[in-house]
Scaffold this motif. Structure first.
Motif, PDB file in Angstrom:
ATOM      1  N   GLY A 122      15.475  10.746 -37.243  1.00 31.45           N
ATOM      2  CA  GLY A 122      16.558  11.251 -37.614  1.00 31.45           C
ATOM      3  C   GLY A 122      17.540   9.995 -38.169  1.00 31.45           C
ATOM      4  N   ASN A 123      18.725   9.824 -38.324  1.00 32.28           N
ATOM      5  CA  ASN A 123      19.695   8.994 -38.954  1.00 32.28           C
ATOM      6  C   ASN A 123      20.382   8.376 -37.908  1.00 32.28           C
ATOM      7  OD1 ASN A 123      20.869   7.609 -41.047  1.00 32.28           O
ATOM      8  ND2 ASN A 123      22.666   8.990 -40.924  1.00 32.28           N
ATOM      9  N   ALA A 124      19.564   7.784 -36.784  1.00 40.91           N
ATOM     10  CA  ALA A 124      20.132   7.529 -35.494  1.00 40.91           C
ATOM     11  C   ALA A 124      20.113   5.793 -35.558  1.00 40.91           C
ATOM     12  CB  ALA A 124      19.989   8.181 -34.399  1.00 40.91           C
ATOM     13  N   ARG A 125      20.954   5.267 -34.955  1.00 39.73           N
ATOM     14  CA  ARG A 125      20.872   3.810 -34.506  1.00 39.73           C
ATOM     15  C   ARG A 125      21.677   3.488 -32.898  1.00 39.73           C
ATOM     16  NH1 ARG A 125      25.230   0.168 -35.054  1.00 39.73           N
ATOM     17  NH2 ARG A 125      25.948   1.628 -36.890  1.00 39.73           N
ATOM     18  N   VAL A 126      20.669   2.858 -32.336  1.00 39.95           N
ATOM     19  CA  VAL A 126      21.202   2.529 -30.732  1.00 39.95           C
ATOM     20  C   VAL A 126      22.253   1.657 -30.995  1.00 39.95           C
ATOM     21  CG1 VAL A 126      20.509   1.690 -28.573  1.00 39.95           C
ATOM     22  CG2 VAL A 126      18.784   2.970 -29.998  1.00 39.95           C
ATOM     23  N   LEU A 127      23.447   2.105 -30.009  1.00 39.26           N
ATOM     24  CA  LEU A 127      24.595   1.261 -29.817  1.00 39.26           C
ATOM     25  C   LEU A 127      24.488   0.619 -28.785  1.00 39.26           C
ATOM     26  CD1 LEU A 127      27.498   0.730 -31.080  1.00 39.26           C
ATOM     27  CD2 LEU A 127      28.429   2.582 -29.581  1.00 39.26           C
ATOM     28  N   SER A 128      24.065   1.427 -27.488  1.00 45.16           N
ATOM     29  CA  SER A 128      23.789   0.667 -26.299  1.00 45.16           C
ATOM     30  C   SER A 128      22.929   1.737 -25.675  1.00 45.16           C
ATOM     31  CB  SER A 128      25.074   0.720 -25.510  1.00 45.16           C
ATOM     32  OG  SER A 128      24.876   0.276 -24.292  1.00 45.16           O
ATOM     33  N   ASP A 129      21.778   1.132 -24.796  1.00 44.38           N
ATOM     34  CA  ASP A 129      20.978   1.965 -24.027  1.00 44.38           C
ATOM     35  C   ASP A 129      21.601   1.713 -22.434  1.00 44.38           C
ATOM     36  OD1 ASP A 129      19.936  -0.473 -23.086  1.00 44.38           O
ATOM     37  OD2 ASP A 129      17.875  -0.150 -24.111  1.00 44.38           O
ATOM     38  N   GLY A 130      20.833   2.138 -21.455  1.00 40.97           N
ATOM     39  CA  GLY A 130      21.244   2.032 -19.980  1.00 40.97           C
ATOM     40  C   GLY A 130      20.899   0.738 -19.348  1.00 40.97           C
ATOM     41  N   THR A 131      20.505  -0.315 -20.304  1.00 40.73           N
ATOM     42  CA  THR A 131      19.967  -1.668 -19.728  1.00 40.73           C
ATOM     43  C   THR A 131      21.292  -2.140 -18.984  1.00 40.73           C
ATOM     44  OG1 THR A 131      18.044  -1.733 -21.126  1.00 40.73           O
ATOM     45  CG2 THR A 131      18.956  -3.729 -20.072  1.00 40.73           C
ATOM     46  N   ASP A 132      21.198  -2.608 -17.904  1.00 36.19           N
ATOM     47  CA  ASP A 132      22.244  -3.693 -17.187  1.00 36.19           C
ATOM     48  C   ASP A 132      23.490  -2.528 -16.992  1.00 36.19           C
ATOM     49  OD1 ASP A 132      20.741  -5.786 -16.937  1.00 36.19           O
ATOM     50  OD2 ASP A 132      21.384  -6.467 -19.114  1.00 36.19           O
ATOM     51  N   LEU A 133      23.425  -1.151 -17.438  1.00 36.34           N
ATOM     52  CA  LEU A 133      24.631  -0.325 -17.140  1.00 36.34           C
ATOM     53  C   LEU A 133      24.524   0.569 -16.061  1.00 36.34           C
ATOM     54  CD1 LEU A 133      25.433   0.379 -20.818  1.00 36.34           C
ATOM     55  CD2 LEU A 133      26.922  -1.010 -18.945  1.00 36.34           C
ATOM     56  N   VAL A 134      23.223   1.094 -16.292  1.00 38.59           N
ATOM     57  CA  VAL A 134      22.922   2.412 -15.350  1.00 38.59           C
ATOM     58  C   VAL A 134      21.437   2.567 -14.731  1.00 38.59           C
ATOM     59  CG1 VAL A 134      24.593   4.095 -16.257  1.00 38.59           C
ATOM     60  CG2 VAL A 134      22.365   3.994 -17.007  1.00 38.59           C
ATOM     61  N   PRO A 135      21.190   2.861 -13.646  1.00 36.95           N
ATOM     62  CA  PRO A 135      19.720   2.830 -13.063  1.00 36.95           C
ATOM     63  C   PRO A 135      18.806   3.986 -13.892  1.00 36.95           C
ATOM     64  CG  PRO A 135      21.244   3.645 -11.463  1.00 36.95           C
ATOM     65  CD  PRO A 135      22.076   3.129 -12.333  1.00 36.95           C
ATOM     66  N   ASN A 136      19.671   5.193 -14.091  1.00 39.65           N
ATOM     67  CA  ASN A 136      18.942   6.468 -14.771  1.00 39.65           C
ATOM     68  C   ASN A 136      17.522   6.600 -13.909  1.00 39.65           C
ATOM     69  OD1 ASN A 136      18.469   8.309 -16.631  1.00 39.65           O
ATOM     70  ND2 ASN A 136      17.114   6.983 -17.779  1.00 39.65           N
ATOM     71  N   HIS A 137      17.797   6.842 -12.590  1.00 40.58           N
ATOM     72  CA  HIS A 137      16.833   7.750 -11.756  1.00 40.58           C
ATOM     73  C   HIS A 137      16.503   9.312 -12.214  1.00 40.58           C
ATOM     74  CE1 HIS A 137      17.748   4.229  -8.905  1.00 40.58           C
ATOM     75  NE2 HIS A 137      16.363   4.093  -8.802  1.00 40.58           N
ATOM     76  N   GLN A 138      15.527   9.720 -11.782  1.00 42.29           N
ATOM     77  CA  GLN A 138      15.228  10.977 -11.881  1.00 42.29           C
ATOM     78  C   GLN A 138      14.697  11.475 -10.434  1.00 42.29           C
ATOM     79  OE1 GLN A 138      15.099  12.614 -14.794  1.00 42.29           O
ATOM     80  NE2 GLN A 138      14.633  14.747 -14.227  1.00 42.29           N
ATOM     81  N   PHE A 139      15.570  12.580 -10.135  1.00 41.03           N
ATOM     82  CA  PHE A 139      15.329  12.989  -8.832  1.00 41.03           C
ATOM     83  C   PHE A 139      14.891  14.489  -8.654  1.00 41.03           C
ATOM     84  CE2 PHE A 139      19.145   9.946  -8.701  1.00 41.03           C
ATOM     85  CZ  PHE A 139      18.705   9.238  -7.401  1.00 41.03           C
ATOM     86  N   TYR A 140      14.225  14.432  -7.634  1.00 37.20           N
ATOM     87  CA  TYR A 140      13.537  15.842  -7.306  1.00 37.20           C
ATOM     88  C   TYR A 140      14.477  16.312  -6.025  1.00 37.20           C
ATOM     89  CZ  TYR A 140       9.732  14.243 -10.035  1.00 37.20           C
ATOM     90  OH  TYR A 140       9.107  13.888 -11.349  1.00 37.20           O
ATOM     91  N   LEU A 141      14.680  17.603  -6.073  1.00 36.17           N
ATOM     92  CA  LEU A 141      15.632  18.096  -5.478  1.00 36.17           C
ATOM     93  C   LEU A 141      15.326  19.656  -4.853  1.00 36.17           C
ATOM     94  CD1 LEU A 141      17.723  17.054  -8.060  1.00 36.17           C
ATOM     95  CD2 LEU A 141      19.053  16.576  -5.920  1.00 36.17           C
ATOM     96  N   ALA A 142      15.764  19.892  -3.851  1.00 37.59           N
ATOM     97  CA  ALA A 142      15.381  21.185  -3.405  1.00 37.59           C
ATOM     98  C   ALA A 142      16.626  21.756  -2.538  1.00 37.59           C
ATOM     99  CB  ALA A 142      14.123  21.148  -2.197  1.00 37.59           C
ATOM    100  N   SER A 143      16.460  23.443  -2.237  1.00 40.35           N
ATOM    101  CA  SER A 143      17.422  24.098  -1.471  1.00 40.35           C
ATOM    102  C   SER A 143      17.313  23.602   0.159  1.00 40.35           C
ATOM    103  CB  SER A 143      17.161  25.689  -1.563  1.00 40.35           C
ATOM    104  OG  SER A 143      17.861  26.225  -0.540  1.00 40.35           O
TER     105      SER A 143
END
Length: 324
Positions: free
Chosen positions: A206-227
C-alpha cells in the motif's frame, strides 16, 4: 475533555453487523451447548496460532480422547470475540493485550489461560508515504483510525503520551482493520493504527509509512482466554487446547515460510507479506507470570484513568490459578 470520535457510516454499519453476528452466535452456540455439554467452542481470528491449529486438525484428536468435540467461529478482531465469550457464546479464544481489559471491565466471565511473549514490532501507527507528518507529536489535531478496545488502542494512547499528547488532542475514528484501510487509502483519515498482518500488507503493497511501531511503548502480548465457568468444569479440555497450541507454536517458530503458505488462502494476503508479519511475531506459549500480570494491570489502570473503561479492574483476579 477527550475529543469525540467520528465514526464513518461504514464503521457504524460494520459495528452493527458485528453485534448482530455475535448475538446470533450466542443463540446458536448456546443451544448447541445445551444439547451437548462436551463441546469446546473456540473463537479465532484470520491470523494467528488458532487459525493454524484449526487448519492442522491436531486439536480434535486430543479433545476426542477426553470425550469432547470442537466448534470454530471466526471473528474480525479481539473485541467482538471477547464480547461473544462474555455473552456465553464461546469457551475459548485469543486476543491482544487490550481487549481483555475492556471485557473484564464489562463482566467477570473470562479467565486468562496463557500468553505469547511480547511482540512490540507487530503493530504500528501508519501515515501515507507522502504525508508531511513525521512524528507522533504532529498528530495533534489530526484524525487517527484504530479499532476501539484493540491492542493498537493502547499503542495510540502510549505513543501520544510519550509525545506529550492525549486522546483529547486527536480525533479518533473507531474502525475495523478492513474499514480502517479503506478510510486510510482514500485519505479520509490522517493516520491509522493497526496490527499484523494488516500492518505488513499496508506497508508492503500500500501507500503506507511507519510513524511508530510498538518498540519501547507497548509489550503487545497475545493472550489465550477462556470462559471462567467453562474452565472451572472442564479444566482438562482447556489444558488440551493449550497443549495443542504449544505444539503448533513450536513448529511455527522455525517454519515461517511454511506457515505463511498455509495461512495465505484463509487470510487473503500473499504468503511473502505474511512472512514479514510472522517474523515480527513471538512464540512460546506459557502461563502468565507476575511481570505480565503487572504489565496488563498498567494497561487497565491507564484506561480507567482515561475514562475508557467504566470501572477499575484487578487483572490478577482473572488469571487462571494453577490446578484449576
Amino acid at each position: 475533555m477527550q475529543a469525540a470520535a467520528q465514526p464513518l457510516p461504514e464503521a457504524r454499519l460494520a459495528r452493527a453487523w458485528i453485534l448482530l453476528t455475535a448475538l446470533a452466535l450466542s443463540l446458536l452456540t448456546g443451544l448447541a451447548a445445551r444439547a451437548d455439554e462436551k463441546v469446546v467452542r473456540i473463537g479465532y481470528q484470520k491470523y494467528g496460532t488458532l487459525v493454524l491449529l484449526k487448519g492442522k486438525g491436531t486439536l480434535e484428536p486430543k479433545l476426542k480422547a477426553l470425550g469432547y468435540t470442537v466448534t470454530w467461529s471466526e471473528f474480525p478482531s479481539g473485541p467482538p470475540l471477547l464480547e461473544a465469550l462474555n455473552a456465553g457464546a464461546l469457551d475459548f479464544g485469543t486476543a491482544g493485550e487490550t481487549p481483555p481489559i475492556f471485557a473484564q471491565a464489562a463482566s467477570d466471565a473470562l479467565t486468562y489461560v496463557a500468553h505469547e511473549p511480547a511482540a512490540p514490532r507487530g503493530e504500528a501507527i501508519l501515515v501515507p508515504k507522502d504525508s508531511p507528518i513525521r512524528s507522533v507529536a504532529e498528530l495533534k489535531g489530526k484524525t487517527v483510525a484504530f479499532t476501539r478496545g484493540s491492542n493498537v488502542n493502547y499503542l495510540v494512547v502510549s505513543a501520544l503520551k510519550k509525545a506529550g499528547l492525549t486522546l483529547a488532542d486527536i480525533t479518533p475514528v473507531y474502525l475495523t482493520p478492513a474499514d480502517g484501510r479503506a478510510a486510510f487509502e482514500r485519505g479520509a483519515v490522517d493516520a491509522w493504527g493497526v496490527w499484523d498482518p494488516f500492518y505488513a500488507a499496508a506497508v508492503v503493497t500500500g501507500n503506507a509509512r511507519v510513524l511508530s511501531d510498538g518498540t519501547d511503548l507497548v509489550p503487545n502480548h497475545q493472550f489465550y482466554l477462556a470462559s471462567r465457568a467453562f474452565t472451572a468444569k472442564n479444566g482438562a479440555a482447556v489444558d488440551a487446547v493449550v497443549s495443542a497450541i504449544a505444539e503448533i507454536d513450536a513448529w511455527a517458530k522455525d517454519n515461517a515460510d511454511a506457515v505463511a503458505q498455509e495461512l495465505a488462502p484463509s487470510v487473503g494476503i500473499p504468503a511473502p507479506i505474511l512472512a514479514v508479519a510472522l517474523k515480527r511475531q513471538s512464540y512460546g506459549v506459557r502461563s502468565l507470570d507476575r511481570d505480565v500480570v503487572a504489565q496488563q494491570q498498567r494497561i487497565a489502570d491507564t484506561f480507567h484513568g482515561l475514562g475508557l473503561i467504566p470501572k477499575a479492574v484487578d487483572v490478577a483476579d482473572a488469571v487462571r490459578k494453577p490446578g484449576s
